[in-house]
Design an enzyme around this catalytic site. Structure first.
Site, PDB file in Angstrom:
ATOM      1  N   THR B 194      49.339  32.209  37.873  1.00  0.00           N
ATOM      2  CA  THR B 194      50.128  32.849  38.919  1.00  0.00           C
ATOM      3  C   THR B 194      51.405  33.379  38.324  1.00  0.00           C
ATOM      4  O   THR B 194      51.841  32.945  37.265  1.00  0.00           O
ATOM      5  CB  THR B 194      50.508  31.871  40.025  1.00  0.00           C
ATOM      6  OG1 THR B 194      51.036  32.632  41.111  1.00  0.00           O
ATOM      7  CG2 THR B 194      51.572  30.884  39.571  1.00  0.00           C
ATOM      8  N   GLU B 281      44.322  41.173  44.193  1.00  0.00           N
ATOM      9  CA  GLU B 281      44.493  42.512  44.730  1.00  0.00           C
ATOM     10  C   GLU B 281      43.144  43.122  45.100  1.00  0.00           C
ATOM     11  O   GLU B 281      42.281  43.302  44.259  1.00  0.00           O
ATOM     12  CB  GLU B 281      45.276  43.372  43.736  1.00  0.00           C
ATOM     13  CG  GLU B 281      46.725  42.894  43.669  1.00  0.00           C
ATOM     14  CD  GLU B 281      47.543  43.495  42.543  1.00  0.00           C
ATOM     15  OE1 GLU B 281      48.786  43.413  42.643  1.00  0.00           O
ATOM     16  OE2 GLU B 281      46.976  44.029  41.592  1.00  0.00           O
ATOM     17  N   ASN B 404      46.906  49.338  42.660  1.00  0.00           N
ATOM     18  CA  ASN B 404      47.503  49.450  41.332  1.00  0.00           C
ATOM     19  C   ASN B 404      47.700  50.859  40.817  1.00  0.00           C
ATOM     20  O   ASN B 404      48.409  51.084  39.853  1.00  0.00           O
ATOM     21  CB  ASN B 404      46.675  48.640  40.339  1.00  0.00           C
ATOM     22  CG  ASN B 404      46.930  47.172  40.564  1.00  0.00           C
ATOM     23  OD1 ASN B 404      48.074  46.737  40.499  1.00  0.00           O
ATOM     24  ND2 ASN B 404      45.885  46.431  40.875  1.00  0.00           N
TER      25      ASN B 404
END
Lengths: 409, 409
Positions: B194, B281, B404
């Site tokens: 993370t 994502e 992204n």
């Protein structure tokens, strides 16, 4: 039907006859309908061969076959099918490979050990070998010297355009030809880069020297190219030399007489490797990455591939975003030495970051214009020593997802 | 505004007060408008701390600061901002970090060496430190014991939901609490997984033992989770122990009195790591990958991560396609020993391939049903020895590209 890559050339380059090589192709109905899927190259007697194969530990039965016979250094036939990779097919797959090899050996009239083989397509389904055997008479009849166009199309899978290249070169004063075809657009990564490529020359070069030249040229071409970092179970590249050009056989790989031949071989391999990257699944941009200032050339290549394989870098380029921070991230995760406070990054020749921080005064307009183009250049200096490397890749777009979320069905 | 992950929980778990910890947050206007972006945790005197930091060689100035002061083993404050990672910001970035640390030290009344700091967000832009300094009085005023919800929201960047977890546990007979928050959804990979996670306990555990427990638990949680294989320049995980629970301090990490505490710490870290993967994502599926039969546990983890990081596997799952051939491909490229002819692959508990080839008689219906669900299980046995590992990831979808290709703008 896949949308053609924006990089697809209008037509294949013309490749003339290469003495000692005949090519054939037929529609055997292995998986595809209404297209050729079986390719045979017949090589003159005493042809010398060298190859580079995937290092995958789950490689296919055809790759295992090539590993076994390539050390022999000679071959009379190369048999290739598309539509089914005969990978992860258990002992049945081994039998299938041997049947295909035997069929080609009978057709050409040579020993099984003189047949090289490659299969590309779906993994894990049994290849209907009886269709290959049934097609062999027509395949043999189709052999001719100027069949490059059909050969390049026959080995395609998710490729959106056929790939071929040619060089007129020489060894000493003797004219020599090199022609090659390639396929590949997914599972493209070093180790090897393309799934399949077959190169033919009429040069007279003994197998040990051929191997040495090929290894060096592949390290500087296909092994500098990556699409998604995945490695196929089937990657195979073969270079066959028929000896028909009549040059005096070189006795060592670094013989001066081979300089021009090697340079042309390398440039041909780079051309084919770039065509593969430009047909990267969903590619909209072709990206060249130069890394300098690394501890040595090997370290530079590791860093360059870390940038080239980063999904975040590849999506930023797809979005035409000069997000050099992601380039820095990829340098950092590569694990090779880099001086964060001496790093510089340029895009399209414009220095965006220098000495470890953004250049606040840089002119964004030419960078933005560069990113809107189709050929993108990223250069990074990591500030340690003089190692350098250049690699090629493509961007990561919705097209990649479209193709790969629904390939098998 | 990002579309929330389909895995977003309806609400954060309730986290009660943890003695010796106060949390505060304000909107400092670092980058975002109309949301909190600056978080402060105030720790009781003599609080012990341990941390795991990114191994990136281009790590940020705040990470460098934590590397310097964490060996001291104590802290009184943790200051975190979102919106700007203060990474690749040169000597200015170092000055900014020190100013932020000094500001927090003054607010809490401690030495600079007792302040830990983390920044997350865009790389390569100077962080407007004056906004942090100006916000410090309000930030200090906002400190309170039950502020977990706000804290979890404040550290978010591309996260689509806040992440927090809690355990009521004990050391010996003494009740102890552990609470934590995390953020991260891109640049998620081992080494660390993370971007940011902060854990607090009222346990009384000396820093060297805390370090040992944390390292083991991180190896089994965050370091088993990957979204895109990219590694952030800012990844930071901190565990602070205030000692207020009043247990007798353990003298070694493997003291039996710590067994329950360790098990709950590990399960809390796994819960947070899974929340991060579930907010990967563009994620539409959460994937658990079990590898068995490897040479050892380390080799099993390498193979499992190779599968988890393969774009071709991740897109196949997104397409609900039982393309186990790609799983085999990823096993093959991992570089660890695997017996191709003993490999087995199952999806959703159904064996699809066994002894190196597809099970022709397998019932596809339950596999198809499993793949339509949101939680996908892939199990692979590589047929060598008894090493095993479990890792978590998410699929690769159009959402990842959407996010992204246009994050910075």
């Amino acid at each position: 039907m896949l949308k053609p890559s924006p990089f697809a050339p209008e037509s294949l380059p013309h490749i003339p006859e290469i003495a000692g090589v005949r090519l054939g192709a037929v529609a055997a109905g292995i998986k595809y309908k209404d297209r050729t899927d079986l390719f045979l190259a017949e090589l003159a007697e005493d042809s010398q061969v060298a190859g580079v194969l995937t290092r995958s530990l789950t490689r296919s039965a055809p790759v295992d076959w090539c590993r076994k016979v390539l050390p022999g250094g000679t071959a009379r036939a190369i048999l290739v099918n598309s539509g089914n990779s005969n990978a992860f097919t258990g002992s049945n797959g081994v039998v299938t490979t041997e049947k295909m090899v035997a069929s080609a050996a009978a057709a050409v009239g040579c020993a099984m050990e003189e047949v090289l083989i490659a299969s590309t397509g779906v993994i894990g389904e049994q290849l209907p070998v009886e269709k290959v055997e049934a097609a062999m008479p027509d395949l043999t009849k189709s052999l001719k010297a100027d069949n490059w166009d059909l050969a390049a199309k026959t080995i395609m899978t998710t490729d959106t355009f056929p790939k071929a290249a040619f060089r007129d070169t020489r060894i000493g004063d003797i004219p020599v030809r090199i022609g090659g075809i390639a396929k590949g657009s997914g599972m493209i990564a070093p180790d090897m880069a393309t799934m399949l490529s077959f190169l033919f020359t009429d040069a007279n070069i003994p197998a040990p020297i051929l191997r040495s030249l090929l290894k060096k040229a592949v390290d500087r071409s296909f092994n500098c190219m990556t699409v998604d970092g995945d490695t196929s179970t089937s990657d195979t590249l073969i270079l066959a030399a028929t000896g028909k050009a009549g040059n005096i056989a070189p006795t060592k790989a670094d013989a001066p007489a081979l300089d021009t031949f090697y340079a042309d071989l390398e440039s041909l391999l780079i051309e084919l490797a770039q065509l593969v990257a430009k047909d990267g699944e969903g590619a909209s941009k072709f990206i060249t990455i130069d890394v300098s200032g690394a501890e040595n050339d090997r370290a530079a290549k590791v860093i360059a591939l870390s940038i080239a394989n980063s999904p975040l870098v590849k999506t930023a380029i797809a979005g035409e975003d000069a997000n050099w921070g992601r380039v820095v991230m990829a340098v950092g995760k590569a694990g090779e030495r880099a001086d964060r406070d001496k790093l510089s990054v340029s895009i399209g020749g414009v220095t965006i970051a220098k000495d470890g921080e953004g250049v606040s005064s840089y002119d964004e307009a030419p960078v933005t214009a560069h990113l809107k183009g189709m050929e993108i250049n990223i250069a990074v200096d990591v500030g340690i020593a003089n190692g350098k490397a250049r690699v090629w890749t493509c961007d990561l777009t919705h097209g990649y997802i479209d193709i790969n979320a629904d390939y098998r069905s």
